[in-house]
Design an enzyme around this catalytic site. Sequence first.
Site, PDB file in Angstrom:
ATOM      1  CB  SER A   1      -0.884   0.012   1.238  1.00 14.18           C
ATOM      2  OG  SER A   1      -0.070   0.285   2.358  1.00 14.18           O
ATOM      3  CE  LYS A   2      -0.168   7.505  -3.279  1.00 10.32           C
ATOM      4  NZ  LYS A   2      -1.153   8.245  -3.995  1.00 10.32           N
ATOM      5  NE  ARG A   3      -2.481   2.990   5.161  1.00  6.28           N
ATOM      6  CZ  ARG A   3      -2.603   1.754   5.614  1.00  6.28           C
ATOM      7  NH1 ARG A   3      -1.956   1.384   6.694  1.00  6.28           N
ATOM      8  NH2 ARG A   3      -3.377   0.885   5.011  1.00  6.28           N
ATOM      9  CD  GLN A   4       3.508  -1.228   5.266  1.00  7.06           C
ATOM     10  OE1 GLN A   4       4.563  -1.816   5.175  1.00  7.06           O
ATOM     11  NE2 GLN A   4       2.479  -1.731   5.893  1.00  7.06           N
ATOM     12  N   GLY A   5       5.188   2.981   1.362  1.00 13.57           N
ATOM     13  CA  GLY A   5       6.223   3.310   0.373  1.00 13.57           C
ATOM     14  C   GLY A   5       5.579   3.702  -0.934  1.00 13.57           C
TER      15      GLY A   5
END
Length: 482
Positions: free
Chosen positions: A253-257
């Site tokens: 997901s976007k949250r992690q990279g």
Amino acid sequence: MSGVRTRFAPSPTGFLHVGGLRTALYNYLLAKKEKGTFILRIEDTDQSRKVEGAMENLVDTLEWAGLHFDEGPGREGNFGPYIQSQRINLYQKCAHQLVEEGKAYYCFCTLDRLEKLREQRIAAKLPGSYDRNCRDLSKVDVQEKMKRGEPHVIRMKVPLAGELTFSDAIREKVTIAYAVLDDQVILKSDGYPTYHLAVVVDDHFMKISHVIRGEEWLPSTPKHIILYNYFGWELPQFAHLPLLLNPDKSKLSKRQGDVAVEDYREKGYLKEALVNFVAFLGWNPGDERELFFLEDLVKEFTLDRVGKSGAVFNIEKLDWLNFEHLRKKPEPDVLCMLKDHLKRSAVGDKHFDDPYLLNVIRAMRERVTFVKDFVEKSPYFFQSPKEYDPVDVKKRWKPESSKYLKTLGEEFAALATPTKEEYESALHHTAQTLKIKNGDLIHPLRLAVSGMGTGPGLYDILFILGKDETIRRIISAIEILY
Ligand code: GLU
């Protein structure tokens, strides 16, 4: 040209996700391996999610990665148009055909009713979200509602009992009970098809032989197969690719990279590295080899080497591949990229000619992962040190260093245009004269010319900088570090 026709069918809702790049790549690889056709189809039937410029961005990113499509927007083949919003009549015709044949029906349920129903069914733990209220409306009822101009959609009739089994190239046999499927809307009240109808109609009329897509579409496939059967069309071979996971095994997901291909592109990843990396997110060649160019992948790719389990997105692996692919690039290409980087980042105020930059490239090649590293890891090739690494100064710069370097500078000055070997013997000679160890000169000299304690061979640095610059830097270091 063989009968293998694959397609990448993104919705133009923004950037190209790395997962999308993988889907596009596998479709491309299979088509090219089998001397078939790779198609780009834009699935824009959800007009509310459409983003201006997204299609152009998708095309640009695919082209950058080298995944050239044979048919698609702007590259019309015999099966276009390749943008779904330009094919609405076809979907409407197909949907109405199913209604006439009793395989689909008009549904007049209001959004309000559907919303309440959905909540009730969730609370009662019933499968699906629709109660098939309009499935058995009489012809007369339908006509009356139509006459009154009641908004309506078309839903497909899902068989009420039994189960469906289909084969998937990656998952082999998949079985699903009809009971868990809703009577899916296939044509919306605005006359636009849903994804489910459009994808089936297009895959059929575009003669798609293999539908390769992400695992998230697996639950939709039974609905698609029902439609294929209703129309009497031959099924393509389905292949659902494993999920992409973060190293902690959560869904990527976007949250992690970063997840957009363009983010990686901007960070300076090479397309060769990214394509190589993405190819291995679910596929492997069956042996230890890891370094592949697109052409090698075309030769080696087969769907039966794609695994079922989630593929972990490991950024260190991508960095390593970037390092390896950069090392493999021909010098003129690296030179071009470095010049481009220098132009964009306006490093230093000097102009560096090609022979100079080529020397830098040769000295630093084994030490850089990105083109920008030529500047970040060896800034001293582009400007004289503004500061000297305090840790190295403490360790390497002795009270006598100034005196020693002054003598060394004079020795260098006496040389004409020294080669690396001449620098080296001048240094040895100075050490002998001063009755000190070579190291007493080597370490402070490296610090004086580069500002840091590590880097490529010292004599390579001196040779690249040239005699005048070397002497200038020795003098400044003496002034600053005394
Ligand atoms: N339009 C779908 C997407 O955005 C395509 C799914 C498929 O390949 O069938 O991914």
